[in-house]
Design an enzyme around this catalytic site. Structure first.
Site, PDB file in Angstrom:
ATOM      1  N   HIS A 155     -11.339  32.321   5.014  1.00  0.00           N
ATOM      2  CA  HIS A 155     -11.764  31.015   5.548  1.00  0.00           C
ATOM      3  C   HIS A 155     -12.577  30.232   4.512  1.00  0.00           C
ATOM      4  O   HIS A 155     -13.429  29.416   4.876  1.00  0.00           O
ATOM      5  CB  HIS A 155     -12.574  31.180   6.838  1.00  0.00           C
ATOM      6  N   LYS A 282     -15.157  12.980 -17.829  1.00  0.00           N
ATOM      7  CA  LYS A 282     -14.214  13.734 -16.997  1.00  0.00           C
ATOM      8  C   LYS A 282     -13.323  14.676 -17.798  1.00  0.00           C
ATOM      9  O   LYS A 282     -12.854  14.357 -18.892  1.00  0.00           O
ATOM     10  CB  LYS A 282     -13.332  12.778 -16.195  1.00  0.00           C
TER      11      LYS A 282
END
Length: 456
Positions: A155, A282
């Site tokens: 999960h 980035k």
């Protein structure tokens, strides 16, 4: 004039010619069309359906044509309609009447089935080779990381400690299944269709087994109607390729978040990253993102082919021409994705300290504590409840299980002793798991060695 134009009193409308034409994409099959024609010609000669002189002319001309196409000396005229008509028309221009005998005892219906099966067989072998290279790369990285601990997740929540090697080996299992599926598809593809004709064979005494032997097929098809209308092998291949892409996409998803500033589990090489046109800082995992994105197109090709085939009555229908673009696109996409993913994963840097810290500062040892109590006689459901209370206490007090005193443990159960602190160590539980499939170092090393031997 079209080779089938004898029955027609009018020429096709120009837009019909364009709409019907498949040469711009099925010319990819030229090698298989020519090899299939060579085998067919040899069989016709063997059965005395054409002369030995015609056989020799045709075989030489077909081999010359394949060489010329390989060398870029042939320009396909769109008026040829498809690769089958193109090959026959060029042969006719080159050697005359002998070429007009080449289509005896066959139809484009069984001819295209042969071409596609030969193409699928060849591409399956190539994709398997690429997957094996990826497997080798993963296992070599795993060999270096059998001691590198990391969180295992369920999960997307930290669950239990595993190793980076064990995590990579999970993907190894996926790709091994992919190889098995491709081999199964190959087996069902490796059945020779030529000789079924348009749908009901020929009155000539042909030798289909001889053609199968020449073209390296294991068997021949047993029903002419099914032979020319079967595209199960194409759908199977598209399904196999879609599952491969699903596995690559799952792995790419993990690469993307592992490389993020939030995780910092790995660093992706600059060679396999890109930047932003606006934001100088980035470093984007575009390779992984593109693989994830291209998965949708491969899924779409599978769904397209299933939809094409769902309402087609026996036998051949022109709808089936739609099999090629979907198949060629999926094959090319998957081969490219496997290859570039292999390059990307081979150049990652694993941040071992970050992975270890993520294991230490967690409650991933909670299950080991519960099993500690069970080994001392506590029913598991009670042990689960006790450890749950301890975790709740730690959460409220901003600490972890290994930070608790023995007295705090004993407040929950008198079964706790000093040896609980050995259990709490981040690798203790993992290294006590001696069964096959566990993340224990020795088990993972043995697995790696076995699979490396398997894929040699």
């Amino acid at each position: 004039m079209k080779m089938w134009a004898g029955r027609f009193s009018e020429q096709n409308a120009k837009e019909v010619d364009i709409f019907n034409n498949s040469l711009h994409f099925d010319k990819v099959l030229y090698k298989y069309d020519i090899l299939g024609s060579i085998a067919h010609v040899k069989m016709l000669s063997k059965q005395n359906i054409i002369s030995k002189d015609d056989e020799e002319k045709l075989v030489k001309s077909l081999n010359d044509l394949m060489k010329d196409i390989d060398e870029g000396k042939v320009t396909f005229d769109e008026e040829y309609e498809d690769i089958h008509m193109a090959v026959e028309s060029i042969l006719t221009d080159r050697i005359g009447d002998s070429a007009k005998r080449i289509h005896t005892c066959r139809s484009r219906n069984d001819q295209v089935a042969l071409d596609m099966k030969m193409y699928v067989k060849a591409e399956i072998k190539e994709v398997i080779s690429l997957i094996k290279n990826l497997l080798y790369t993963l296992l070599e990285i795993a060999k270096d990381n059998t001691k590198t601990i990391m969180p295992g997740y369920t999960h997307m929540q930290r669950a239990q400690t595993v190793t980076f090697a064990h995590h990579l080996c999970a993907y190894s299992e996926m790709f091994r299944r992919d190889v098995d599926r491709l081999k199964d598809t190959y087996k069902r593809t490796n059945v020779m269709p030529l000789g079924a004709g348009a749908l009901a064979c020929s009155t000539f005494d042909i030798d289909r087994d001889y053609v199968a032997e020449l073209l390296d097929f294991d068997n021949i098809t047993l029903n002419s109607l099914d032979t020319v209308s079967d595209r199960d092998y194409v759908i199977e291949l598209l399904n196999d390729l879609a599952i491969i892409m699903m596995h690559l996409s799952r792995f790419s998803e993990e690469i993307i978040y592992w490389a993020s500033d939030e995780f910092k589990f790995i660093v992706v090489s600059d060679k396999y990253s890109t930047g932003s046109s606006m934001m100088p800082q980035k470093k984007n995992p575009d390779v992984a993102e593109l693989i994830r994105g291209k998965t949708g197109r491969v899924y779409g090709n599978l769904m397209a082919m299933l939809t094409v085939m769902k309402g087609i009555p026996l036998a051949y229908n022109k709808d089936m021409q739609e099999d090629k673009e979907a198949t060629f696109d999926s094959v090319n996409t998957v081969k490219q994705c496997i290859s570039i993913f292999t390059g990307m994963i081979s150049t990652i840097t694993v941040n071992e300290d970050v992975l270890k810290e993520a294991c230490v500062n967690s409650f991933m040892n909670a299950t080991d504590v519960a099993e500690y109590l069970v080994k001392k006689g506590c029913p598991f459901r009670d042990a689960h409840f006790i450890v749950g209370n301890l975790v709740g206490k730690c959460v409220n007090e901003d600490k972890f299980l290994q930070d608790l005193t023995l007295s705090e443990f004993k407040e929950q159960s008198g079964l706790f002793e000093d040896d609980i602190y050995e259990v709490l160590h981040v690798t203790t539980g993992m290294n006590k798991k001696n069964m096959t499939a566990s993340p224990k170092e020795e088990i993972v090393k043995r697995y790696i060695d076995e699979i490396l031997d398997e894929i040699k």
